[in-house]
Write a protein that holds these residues in place. Sequence first.
Motif, PDB file in Angstrom:
ATOM      1  N   LEU A   2     -58.462  15.458 -80.884  1.00 44.92           N
ATOM      2  CA  LEU A   2     -59.209  16.007 -79.604  1.00 44.92           C
ATOM      3  C   LEU A   2     -59.854  14.816 -78.770  1.00 44.92           C
ATOM      4  O   LEU A   2     -61.311  14.644 -79.334  1.00 44.92           O
ATOM      5  N   GLU A 327     -55.094  21.017 -59.633  1.00 48.36           N
ATOM      6  CA  GLU A 327     -53.791  21.630 -60.719  1.00 48.36           C
ATOM      7  C   GLU A 327     -52.615  22.994 -60.458  1.00 48.36           C
ATOM      8  O   GLU A 327     -52.018  22.677 -60.495  1.00 48.36           O
ATOM      9  N   ILE A 328     -53.900  23.756 -59.625  1.00 48.08           N
ATOM     10  CA  ILE A 328     -52.777  24.282 -59.499  1.00 48.08           C
ATOM     11  C   ILE A 328     -51.906  24.126 -58.582  1.00 48.08           C
ATOM     12  O   ILE A 328     -50.778  24.873 -58.756  1.00 48.08           O
ATOM     13  N   GLN A 331     -49.242  22.731 -59.983  1.00 47.30           N
ATOM     14  CA  GLN A 331     -48.447  23.385 -60.726  1.00 47.30           C
ATOM     15  C   GLN A 331     -47.167  24.395 -60.111  1.00 47.30           C
ATOM     16  O   GLN A 331     -45.867  24.703 -60.341  1.00 47.30           O
ATOM     17  N   GLN A 332     -48.164  25.056 -58.600  1.00 43.14           N
ATOM     18  CA  GLN A 332     -47.404  26.240 -57.978  1.00 43.14           C
ATOM     19  C   GLN A 332     -46.412  24.967 -57.393  1.00 43.14           C
ATOM     20  O   GLN A 332     -44.624  25.352 -57.539  1.00 43.14           O
ATOM     21  N   PHE A 334     -44.624  22.404 -59.128  1.00 43.81           N
ATOM     22  CA  PHE A 334     -43.523  21.797 -59.608  1.00 43.81           C
ATOM     23  C   PHE A 334     -42.686  23.187 -59.991  1.00 43.81           C
ATOM     24  O   PHE A 334     -41.513  23.890 -60.221  1.00 43.81           O
ATOM     25  N   GLN A 335     -43.481  24.630 -59.810  1.00 47.52           N
ATOM     26  CA  GLN A 335     -43.081  25.938 -60.097  1.00 47.52           C
ATOM     27  C   GLN A 335     -41.744  26.047 -58.958  1.00 47.52           C
ATOM     28  O   GLN A 335     -40.604  26.634 -59.348  1.00 47.52           O
TER      29      GLN A 335
ATOM     30  N   ILE B 255     -52.954  20.487 -71.383  1.00 52.76           N
ATOM     31  CA  ILE B 255     -52.641  19.764 -69.753  1.00 52.76           C
ATOM     32  C   ILE B 255     -50.849  20.240 -69.700  1.00 52.76           C
ATOM     33  O   ILE B 255     -50.121  20.258 -70.764  1.00 52.76           O
ATOM     34  N   VAL B 256     -50.114  20.602 -68.992  1.00 49.83           N
ATOM     35  CA  VAL B 256     -48.822  20.883 -67.933  1.00 49.83           C
ATOM     36  C   VAL B 256     -48.357  20.219 -67.722  1.00 49.83           C
ATOM     37  O   VAL B 256     -48.639  19.748 -66.821  1.00 49.83           O
ATOM     38  N   ARG B 257     -47.415  19.147 -68.077  1.00 46.76           N
ATOM     39  CA  ARG B 257     -46.562  18.310 -67.294  1.00 46.76           C
ATOM     40  C   ARG B 257     -44.929  19.106 -67.562  1.00 46.76           C
ATOM     41  O   ARG B 257     -44.404  18.822 -68.557  1.00 46.76           O
ATOM     42  N   ASP B 258     -44.623  19.091 -67.109  1.00 42.74           N
ATOM     43  CA  ASP B 258     -42.700  19.782 -66.685  1.00 42.74           C
ATOM     44  C   ASP B 258     -42.790  19.994 -67.778  1.00 42.74           C
ATOM     45  O   ASP B 258     -41.754  20.166 -68.246  1.00 42.74           O
ATOM     46  N   ALA B 259     -43.656  21.815 -67.228  1.00 45.67           N
ATOM     47  CA  ALA B 259     -43.331  22.394 -68.086  1.00 45.67           C
ATOM     48  C   ALA B 259     -43.209  22.485 -69.615  1.00 45.67           C
ATOM     49  O   ALA B 259     -43.021  22.960 -70.699  1.00 45.67           O
ATOM     50  N   MET B 263     -51.753  18.171 -75.209  1.00 55.11           N
ATOM     51  CA  MET B 263     -53.318  17.947 -76.047  1.00 55.11           C
ATOM     52  C   MET B 263     -53.757  17.148 -75.079  1.00 55.11           C
ATOM     53  O   MET B 263     -52.837  15.414 -76.084  1.00 55.11           O
ATOM     54  N   ASP B 285     -53.375  31.785 -67.676  1.00 58.15           N
ATOM     55  CA  ASP B 285     -53.082  30.464 -66.278  1.00 58.15           C
ATOM     56  C   ASP B 285     -53.396  31.010 -65.142  1.00 58.15           C
ATOM     57  O   ASP B 285     -52.999  31.977 -64.629  1.00 58.15           O
ATOM     58  N   THR B 287     -52.698  29.909 -61.856  1.00 56.47           N
ATOM     59  CA  THR B 287     -51.361  30.043 -61.338  1.00 56.47           C
ATOM     60  C   THR B 287     -51.022  30.796 -61.212  1.00 56.47           C
ATOM     61  O   THR B 287     -50.207  31.916 -60.171  1.00 56.47           O
ATOM     62  N   PRO B 298     -54.092  26.231 -66.024  1.00 52.44           N
ATOM     63  CA  PRO B 298     -52.592  26.422 -64.806  1.00 52.44           C
ATOM     64  C   PRO B 298     -51.142  25.346 -65.485  1.00 52.44           C
ATOM     65  O   PRO B 298     -51.022  24.149 -66.327  1.00 52.44           O
ATOM     66  N   GLY B 299     -50.801  26.384 -64.986  1.00 50.12           N
ATOM     67  CA  GLY B 299     -48.990  26.066 -65.589  1.00 50.12           C
ATOM     68  C   GLY B 299     -48.291  26.510 -67.377  1.00 50.12           C
ATOM     69  O   GLY B 299     -47.182  26.511 -67.550  1.00 50.12           O
ATOM     70  N   SER B 302     -45.778  29.079 -66.694  1.00 47.10           N
ATOM     71  CA  SER B 302     -44.091  28.349 -66.922  1.00 47.10           C
ATOM     72  C   SER B 302     -43.616  27.484 -67.765  1.00 47.10           C
ATOM     73  O   SER B 302     -42.514  27.611 -67.934  1.00 47.10           O
TER      74      SER B 302
END
Lengths: 338, 479
Positions: A2, A327-328, A331-332, A334-335, B255-259, B263, B285, B287, B298-299, B302
């Motif tokens: 990481l 980022e929120i 994501q929103q 995307f959702q 981090i979330v990408r394409d659901a 890391m 989350d 969101t 965030p995400g 989903s």
Amino acid sequence: MLSRVANSLYWMARYIERADNIARIVDANLQLLMESRRVGPEESGAHWAPVVESTGDEEAFAAVHALATGTSVTDFLIFDVRNGNSLVSSVNQARENARMVRDQVPGEMWEELNRLYLYVRSAEAASIWEDNPFAFLQQIRSSALTLLGISYASTPHNEGWHFLQAGKFLERADKTTRMLDLRHASLPRTGMPGPISQADALGWAAILRSCSAWDAYKAIHGSAVHPRWVAEYLLLSDEFPRSLKFCVERLDASLRAVSGVAARRFSNDAEKFSGRLLAELQFGTIEEVFQTGLHDYIDQIQTRLNQIGDELFRAYIFQPFVNLEDEIMVQQEFQQQQ
Amino acid sequence: MLQGYDPKGFYDEMFAADSQPRRHYSKFRQLFDDIAPTDFGQRCDEVDLAFLRQGVTFNVYGDSKGTERIFPFDLVPRVIPNSEWELLERGLIQRITALNLFLHDIYHEQKIVKDGVIPPYYILSARHFRREFVNFQVPRDIYIHICGTDLIRGADGQWMVLEDNGRTPSGVSYVLENRQALKRTFPTMFEEIGVRPVDHYPQELLKTLQHVAPAKAVDPTVVLLTPGPHNSAYFEHTYLARQMGIQIVEGRDLIVRDARVFMRTTKGLQPVHVIYRRIDDDFLDPTVFRRDSALGVPGLISAYRAGNVSLANSVGTGLADDKVMYYFVPRMIKYYLDQDPIIPNVPTFLASEDSDRKYMLENLDKLVVKAANESGGYGMLMGPRACAEERAKFHAAIQADPRNYIGQPMISLSTHPTHVGDGAFEGRHVDLRPFILYGEKTVIVPGGLTRVALTKGSLVVNSSQGGGSKDTWVLFGDE
């Protein structure tokens, strides 16, 4: 690994090295003062002010102390937590970084670091410092050596270890040059220095002692101390593990071990700058250093070391952290497309 | 060393009413008597020092200096005979099975409500009921993967369940560390007495987590999500991650990408498949849940909904932690398994029921009143010990919001000889928190965390309120 963990390991190593170097510099200067015949307030000030300058924290010092005296300077450098680079602050920071990545730090290392942390905060440590500062400093240095030993001898030399190495050697390179800069006021601004007084010779010897280089230096140059030889040894020695060249060599090697890129190539700016600096050190001479002037040369080196540190951060550790609100939104959106 | 120990009329774990050691303590008692009191004191100091040096500590909330404290550890172990443990084990497996069936039912058909076993009002008003997750398919239908169930023993020695912790129970690292410490302190005793090991917990936990990995993940990556170094259980998070050989991550590392969850590493983004999260639902989350949460990702939800990442425990298990739901667990066991509970509940009154509320309000001086959704010993009234003012406060609170309160008779927890300094031992009240892993099979490491109220007479064992812990020895046999 990481990125956050790499960052913490890197800073943990830097702060341990920093604490060790403060102990060294205070130790050597206390010893030096014991050897001078008379120490009035003026001599004391003349002696300690450059020590503060060498750490680069003279402004922070001026904010809390009017006069540079043995007590004010050593207290500032060792115990004062208002000084973010004091020994105690450095130990706190090293330990805090270790705590953030507690699971990645070998158990023995954590225990020793935690022991050191508890020790510098203890009443016992303060009273040892009062009675016998050298005993106190010796404790710190042994602990730093123990930590080095643990990292070297009982942890895998993997990616995390190379981040430790990078932090350690970058910090050490910086501190060695700072220590060497301590007596620049006694040198001509440019050009090779001439013969020096006996008092100055003692001062230059103290610099060697701060770097644990006294015995090694004597083996080569005998006990004749001259800035030319001291500077050459601390900047350009191939063999001495605290010399600038040695440190940059190791730093460069660790950067390449992390990326897997061959020695004559580079994949990011940290490697580019460290490779370039290393080449210059490999093919530079002490005459050229003094042509530039030792102080100006060291200034440039420090800037370049900082640059390597910044680029290292950008390449591996700087996480393109998106702003949480943005980022929120991402994501929103995307959702909603789903 | 235990000469003259007086259980003072409580049910004592070690000594029967006639002051003779119980059968399962007799070997320990003999070996323990051979230790000189000064030697014992020295061993206590050594253990404390070792914990401090290793940083086996917890953070105290509300302490501005960020003080870390060691969780006080008492060297006298609590011993449980194997046959008794096997009974508890059966009871705990029965309970976790019923709870998982209950959660699955509530988040799907809700048959238990339709059949009138639990009034719908209690479900709908439960603070941690996540209606967004109704009809959501959790991997392998497991809601609670890791459960810490608190057991106590009353005046007659009867085991009872005090509460279930089906969200993010903590304390298991102390089970493992306490055992290590006691092995160093009494190296020869273990072999002579025959104590069942506990050190396989991390492997079992990892298996439990891998069991729920998304089917499409070939070589699933499991991580532990922590709120960070300032969380009181941070030591435990790092400890478990290290023992399992998995990464410990903070929200900002993910981090979330394409659901899909990744890391951030020094080599770029790497996929994550199972998250052992030690963060409450609310913070997972921003969101979806609390927007001000900087701890979460965030995400994440989903990705969870898309089946690309699994969470343990699942979202919405807080419903089972509600102290009002606790009241209904015996009914769940009956309803789903058609069995009687092996370990009974503590008798409980629901303030929402008129007759119960009337009884509670009239008998506040005899009852323990608890808020339905608090933990850690907060939001609680110990009626018999409270002052009139505190009782009046709860009197008003119950009337204002009856759904949020339950009442229970005050149980005088069993006591256990505990070192109180200078080689003296007195009885202190204890409970037991076994840790249950619900995966391919249900695994409970023998014993669990014995918590002890170190303050004389206190019945509150929580670490935040002056509690300590003991090693728990489940014997291979019964003596």
